[in-house]
Enzyme design. Structure first.
Site, short mmCIF file in Angstrom:
data_model
loop_
_atom_site.label_atom_id
_atom_site.label_comp_id
_atom_site.label_asym_id
_atom_site.label_seq_id
_atom_site.Cartn_x
_atom_site.Cartn_y
_atom_site.Cartn_z
N HIS A 131 3.30 44.82 52.00
CA HIS A 131 2.45 44.84 53.19
C HIS A 131 3.13 45.68 54.26
CE1 HIS A 131 -0.81 42.22 52.00
NE2 HIS A 131 0.07 41.36 51.49
N ASP A 160 0.03 50.07 58.53
CA ASP A 160 -1.37 50.03 58.09
C ASP A 160 -2.23 51.09 58.77
OD1 ASP A 160 -1.00 48.00 56.31
OD2 ASP A 160 -1.90 46.43 57.54
#
Length: 383
Positions: A131, A160
């Site tokens: 992540h 992200d």
């Protein structure tokens, strides 16, 4: 469609976070994007596949069984009329579905095939889970973020969205422009590790010049400099100070009622003492007082707003930085264009809700969709 990207078409294989963000940016500025969902809604993630799924705004949606021959054929027919495709799966997933780069480029040799992953399409970690926090950890960026005693997660903005989705959106447009010039499509390999590293380019320049230390809160831009950082006010709220240039620094001290003697920006050994003196002054009054004191000045002092306050700030209201779509407050499309402004984005749509007109423009007959829905290849989600 209106906007700078009007006339461009993209297929988006619906995923999480950065890939939808890239597709949102393209749709915000006029590209027609159709989202391909799995047959059933995904659960367990706040807002996703709901009316609050802001990253899905402005696009038509259809849920397709990608493991079926008919479902794959439908997607490839959409690809045939698209400028690009965006997917955010692990390496090899779309190949196993029969929707990999070779499959799609065989149908449309001019296609920009965008792949959004954390680690990239190759390398020792390419097949591993991860992540945002993991990706930025390997770039050096995470260790440099936070107070002196420990690094802190900077939300999931650097990996992200900044290093991931925004870099992918840029890559897609670059590949589309290249295809229009050469007639050849290509794969866009957007890795969040690469993108997060790219965002730190200036800091690498500082390091090469001997102007950046590894320790946190020892540098110009990480809270080490007393004239660039956050200060707590009497009411527990904060102000942000960015008075780097000498003329702005002078206005900061003037507004605080401090004598310039003893405040030498170049003397790093006295930064900590200077910070303590300035902190004591800011702590003597509430944030609203300092907002009033520095209003209209170039001291580079601003209030640190919370999520509710930000949309109501006078500057943000004047520029329309935030908008409300179907009752959901969210950031407006950016950047701004003088000749081809972005239209207000529409709300997210559940699959097949309002997709008929989009599918017709892509030469997909309504009868075909009805037949596929009857046979369970295409699923309609209830509103």
């Amino acid at each position: 469609m209106t906007g700078a990207l009007a006339g461009l078409r993209f297929v988006e294989l619906a995923g999480l976070g950065p890939a939808p963000f890239a597709a949102m940016m393209l749709a915000d500025h006029g590209a027609e994007v159709i989202r391909i969902h799995p047959l059933r809604p995904r659960r367990g993630i706040p807002s996703i596949d709901t009316a609050a799924d802001v990253l899905a705004r402005g696009r038509a949606s259809i849920a397709v069984d990608l493991k079926s021959t008919e479902g794959k054929a439908l997607v490839l027919d959409l690809v045939a009329g698209a400028d690009g495709l965006i997917e955010g799966f692990r390496p090899g997933v779309t190949e196993r579905l029969g929707l990999g780069p070779q499959d799609c480029l065989a149908r449309n040799p001019r296609l920009a095939y965008g792949r959004m992953t954390g680690w990239g399409q190759d390398g020792p970690l390419a097949d591993r889970a991860g992540h945002d926090l993991n990706y930025i950890a390997l770039t050096g960026v995470l260790l440099a973020t936070g107070p002196v005693d420990r690094p802190v997660p900077p939300l999931n903005l650097l990996g992200d969205f900044g290093g991931g989705g925004m870099v992918l959106a840029f890559g897609m447009l670059a590949a589309v422009l290249s295809a229009k010039a050469t007639g050849r499509g290509q794969i866009v390999d957007a890795a969040m590790t690469d993108g997060a590293a790219l965002l730190s380019t200036m800091i690498h320049g500082f390091r090469a010049a001997g102007a950046w230390k590894t320790a946190r809160e020892r540098n110009l831009l990480d809270g080490g400099a007393y004239f660039y950082g956050l200060y707590r006010c009497a009411d527990g709220r904060f102000v942000a100070v960015g008075a780097i240039e000498p003329q702005f620094h002078a206005l900061l001290l003037q507004g605080l009622g401090l004598d310039a003697a003893g405040f030498d920006q170049a003397d790093e050994l006295r930064w900590l003492d200077a910070r303590k003196r300035i902190a004591a002054v800011f702590a003597s009054q509430p944030r609203a007082h300092w907002q009033w004191v520095f209003e209209g000045t170039d001291a580079c002092v601003t209030p640190v707003l919370d999520w509710d306050e930000a949309p109501d700030h006078t500057h943000n209201r004047a520029r329309g930085t935030f908008i409300e779509v179907a009752g959901v407050v969210q950031p407006a499309p950016a950047p701004r264009f003088s000749q081809t402004p972005a239209a207000p984005p529409g709300p997210p749509h559940l699959p097949l809700a309002g997709a008929e007109a989009c599918l017709a423009r892509w030469s997909i007959a309504a009868e075909r969709i009805a037949d596929l829905q009857q046979r369970g290849v295409v699923q309609h989600w209830a509103e």
